[in-house]
Motif scaffolding. Structure first.
Motif, PDB file in Angstrom:
ATOM      1  N   GLY A  83       0.960  -1.279  -0.135  1.00 33.04           N
ATOM      2  CA  GLY A  83       0.074  -0.037  -0.002  1.00 33.04           C
ATOM      3  C   GLY A  83       0.993   1.252  -0.064  1.00 33.04           C
ATOM      4  N   ASP A  84       2.137   1.119  -0.176  1.00 29.56           N
ATOM      5  CA  ASP A  84       3.205   2.387  -0.049  1.00 29.56           C
ATOM      6  C   ASP A  84       3.575   2.642  -1.434  1.00 29.56           C
ATOM      7  OD1 ASP A  84       5.032   4.197   0.154  1.00 29.56           O
ATOM      8  OD2 ASP A  84       5.820   3.121   2.009  1.00 29.56           O
ATOM      9  N   GLN A  85       2.991   3.808  -2.278  1.00 28.34           N
ATOM     10  CA  GLN A  85       3.389   4.108  -3.448  1.00 28.34           C
ATOM     11  C   GLN A  85       4.878   4.539  -3.707  1.00 28.34           C
ATOM     12  OE1 GLN A  85       1.370   3.616  -6.507  1.00 28.34           O
ATOM     13  NE2 GLN A  85       3.421   3.785  -7.114  1.00 28.34           N
ATOM     14  N   ASP A  86       5.497   5.079  -2.709  1.00 25.43           N
ATOM     15  CA  ASP A  86       6.778   5.368  -2.852  1.00 25.43           C
ATOM     16  C   ASP A  86       7.620   4.290  -2.818  1.00 25.43           C
ATOM     17  OD1 ASP A  86       6.394   8.210  -2.831  1.00 25.43           O
ATOM     18  OD2 ASP A  86       6.503   8.546  -0.541  1.00 25.43           O
ATOM     19  N   LYS A  87       7.338   3.244  -2.043  1.00 24.19           N
ATOM     20  CA  LYS A  87       8.037   2.136  -1.842  1.00 24.19           C
ATOM     21  C   LYS A  87       7.802   1.132  -3.168  1.00 24.19           C
ATOM     22  CE  LYS A  87       8.166  -2.340   0.818  1.00 24.19           C
ATOM     23  NZ  LYS A  87       7.554  -3.103   1.791  1.00 24.19           N
ATOM     24  N   GLN A  90      10.578   2.517  -5.669  1.00 26.87           N
ATOM     25  CA  GLN A  90      11.595   2.343  -5.410  1.00 26.87           C
ATOM     26  C   GLN A  90      12.105   1.003  -5.936  1.00 26.87           C
ATOM     27  OE1 GLN A  90      12.007   2.751  -1.185  1.00 26.87           O
ATOM     28  NE2 GLN A  90      11.920   5.291  -1.277  1.00 26.87           N
ATOM     29  N   GLN A  91      10.911  -0.090  -5.572  1.00 29.55           N
ATOM     30  CA  GLN A  91      10.805  -1.202  -6.267  1.00 29.55           C
ATOM     31  C   GLN A  91      11.049  -1.517  -7.666  1.00 29.55           C
ATOM     32  OE1 GLN A  91       7.185  -2.701  -4.436  1.00 29.55           O
ATOM     33  NE2 GLN A  91       8.463  -3.626  -2.737  1.00 29.55           N
ATOM     34  N   ALA A  92      10.254  -0.424  -8.489  1.00 26.64           N
ATOM     35  CA  ALA A  92      10.449  -0.540  -9.773  1.00 26.64           C
ATOM     36  C   ALA A  92      11.993  -0.074 -10.158  1.00 26.64           C
ATOM     37  CB  ALA A  92       9.452   0.649 -10.356  1.00 26.64           C
ATOM     38  N   LYS A 111      -1.726   8.597  -9.776  1.00 29.77           N
ATOM     39  CA  LYS A 111      -0.781   9.638 -10.292  1.00 29.77           C
ATOM     40  C   LYS A 111       0.667   9.442 -10.099  1.00 29.77           C
ATOM     41  CE  LYS A 111      -4.854  12.806 -10.041  1.00 29.77           C
ATOM     42  NZ  LYS A 111      -5.543  14.088  -9.483  1.00 29.77           N
ATOM     43  N   THR A 112       0.909   9.164  -8.870  1.00 34.91           N
ATOM     44  CA  THR A 112       2.441   9.196  -8.475  1.00 34.91           C
ATOM     45  C   THR A 112       3.036   7.971  -8.977  1.00 34.91           C
ATOM     46  OG1 THR A 112       1.650  10.051  -6.317  1.00 34.91           O
ATOM     47  CG2 THR A 112       3.950   9.153  -6.374  1.00 34.91           C
TER      48      THR A 112
END
Length: 369
Positions: A83-87, A90-92, A111-112
């Motif tokens: 559930g963490d888009q920033d994470k 980073q994984q991408a 969006k992010t």
């Protein structure tokens, strides 16, 4: 009903990549031009970015997707963002550094997540959005079900049982474009019904949730029931946008002694929802054959990695290619067909397709999941 699996952290991700043998990106000349998933020298490697396992179906999406990709000769490495888009972003980046050939993304923030597409294109890696559109970017391809049709089926299923009265429209996550498409379909069905029958649907509330969360839905409906009871407005139907939120709504109804007397919709054909449909506390769910979604997405991902155009991919799969605007471009999209499921056709749909065993649906276990 939540899956027991949980996403790995970055340390687990690195182990996963190492076990998958994902090394630096090879020269494009090593990629296959034929329809297979790759060659022994360079099989296609797919980076699968999962948002969560908190909705029960996602573990099965991953299972079916991976199985089909491996049948095509591809390798799948995956990460779960919890559930963490920033994470997830980073994984991408980690996957791109490791040299994956294509990314398949189920985003949290539509969006992010556009940053993933930008970063991938800088490395000439295509991106396929899986069942959730990524907004405001030059996305390569999108595979989903016709979510407007899902919403239409939800409302139609409820309207067939409750042709007039006071309705609550319980929207999904406000950040999810699918929630907006579902609402569009729901409203279309309501307008058509009113015009065709002359009966009036009084919408008491049509707000969206912050997340696709059962407990948030339960609290929301509980508060609304208390409010409308005080105002002398009985609730006759709740058009909930998925089975998790339907479960929360039904829990709130049960606390007021109203479960079974108020029509409720859902989607995903979760086991708990199928049980509720059979016992009569949920009116309809919408089955989206996840095996088909995962298979089509895996095949499309492999072909994108091979440099094929979306038009070629759709033709190869014998599927119609649509265009859906994401705010930046008309994204080549494949829309698969959902199926409305009621007590009457449960055996001919969900059971026949092997989604849930008959004995699990019709067991005496209560559908409190």
């Amino acid at each position: 009903m939540n899956a027991t699996l949980r996403g790995c952290g970055m340390a687990g991700l690195c182990v996963l990549l190492a076990l998958s043998g994902c090394g630096p990106k090879k020269d494009d000349s090593a990629k296959p031009a034929a329809s297979g998933g790759g060659t022994q020298a360079h099989p296609v490697t797919i980076g699968l970015l999962m948002e969560t396992y908190d909705v029960a179906r996602w573990a099965r999406d991953e299972e079916y997707f991976t199985r089909r990709a491996e049948e095509l000769g591809a390798r799948v490495v995956r990460a779960v963002a919890n559930g963490d888009q920033d994470k997830q972003n980073q994984q991408a980046d980690t996957f791109l550094t490791q040299g994956v050939d294509v990314l398949v993304v189920i985003p949290r923030d539509l969006k992010t997540a556009a940053r993933i597409v930008k970063s991938a294109h800088e490395k000439n890696v295509p991106v396929l959005a899986y069942d959730r559109l990524i907004l405001g970017c030059n996305l390569d391809m999108y595979v989903t079900f016709d979510n407007e049709l899902v919403g239409y089926m939800q409302a139609k299923g409820v309207l067939e049982k409750v042709p007039e009265g006071n309705f609550i429209l319980l929207g999904g996550a406000s950040s999810d474009n699918n929630a907006a498409l579902l609402r569009r379909g729901q409203m279309k069905a309501i307008r058509e019904h009113e015009e065709a029958t002359g009966r009036k649907i009084n919408i008491l509330d049509d707000s969206f949730l912050d997340n696709w969360d059962k407990e948030e839905a339960r609290r929301k409906i509980s508060n609304l029931l208390t409010r409308f009871k005080a105002e002398g407005k009985p609730v006759h139907a709740i058009i909930a946008s998925n089975d998790g939120t339907a479960g929360g709504a039904i829990a709130a109804l049960k606390a007021e002694g109203l479960a079974g007397s108020v029509a409720v919709s859902g989607q995903d054909a979760e086991l708990g929802a199928c049980r509720r449909v059979v016992e009569g506390t949920q009116t309809v769910t919408v089955y989206k054959p996840v095996r088909e979604l995962a298979s089509v997405s895996a095949e499309a991902a492999v072909m994108l990695a091979q440099g094929k155009l979306p038009e070629e991919i759709a033709a190869s799969l014998n599927l119609k290619l649509h265009k859906l605007n994401n705010g930046a471009r008309d994204v080549p999209s494949i829309f698969l067909t959902p199926i409305a499921v009621t007590k009457e056709n449960m055996r001919d749909t969900v059971v026949k397709d092997g989604w849930h065993p008959e004995d699990k649906i019709y067991s005496e276990t209560t559908a409190s999941e």
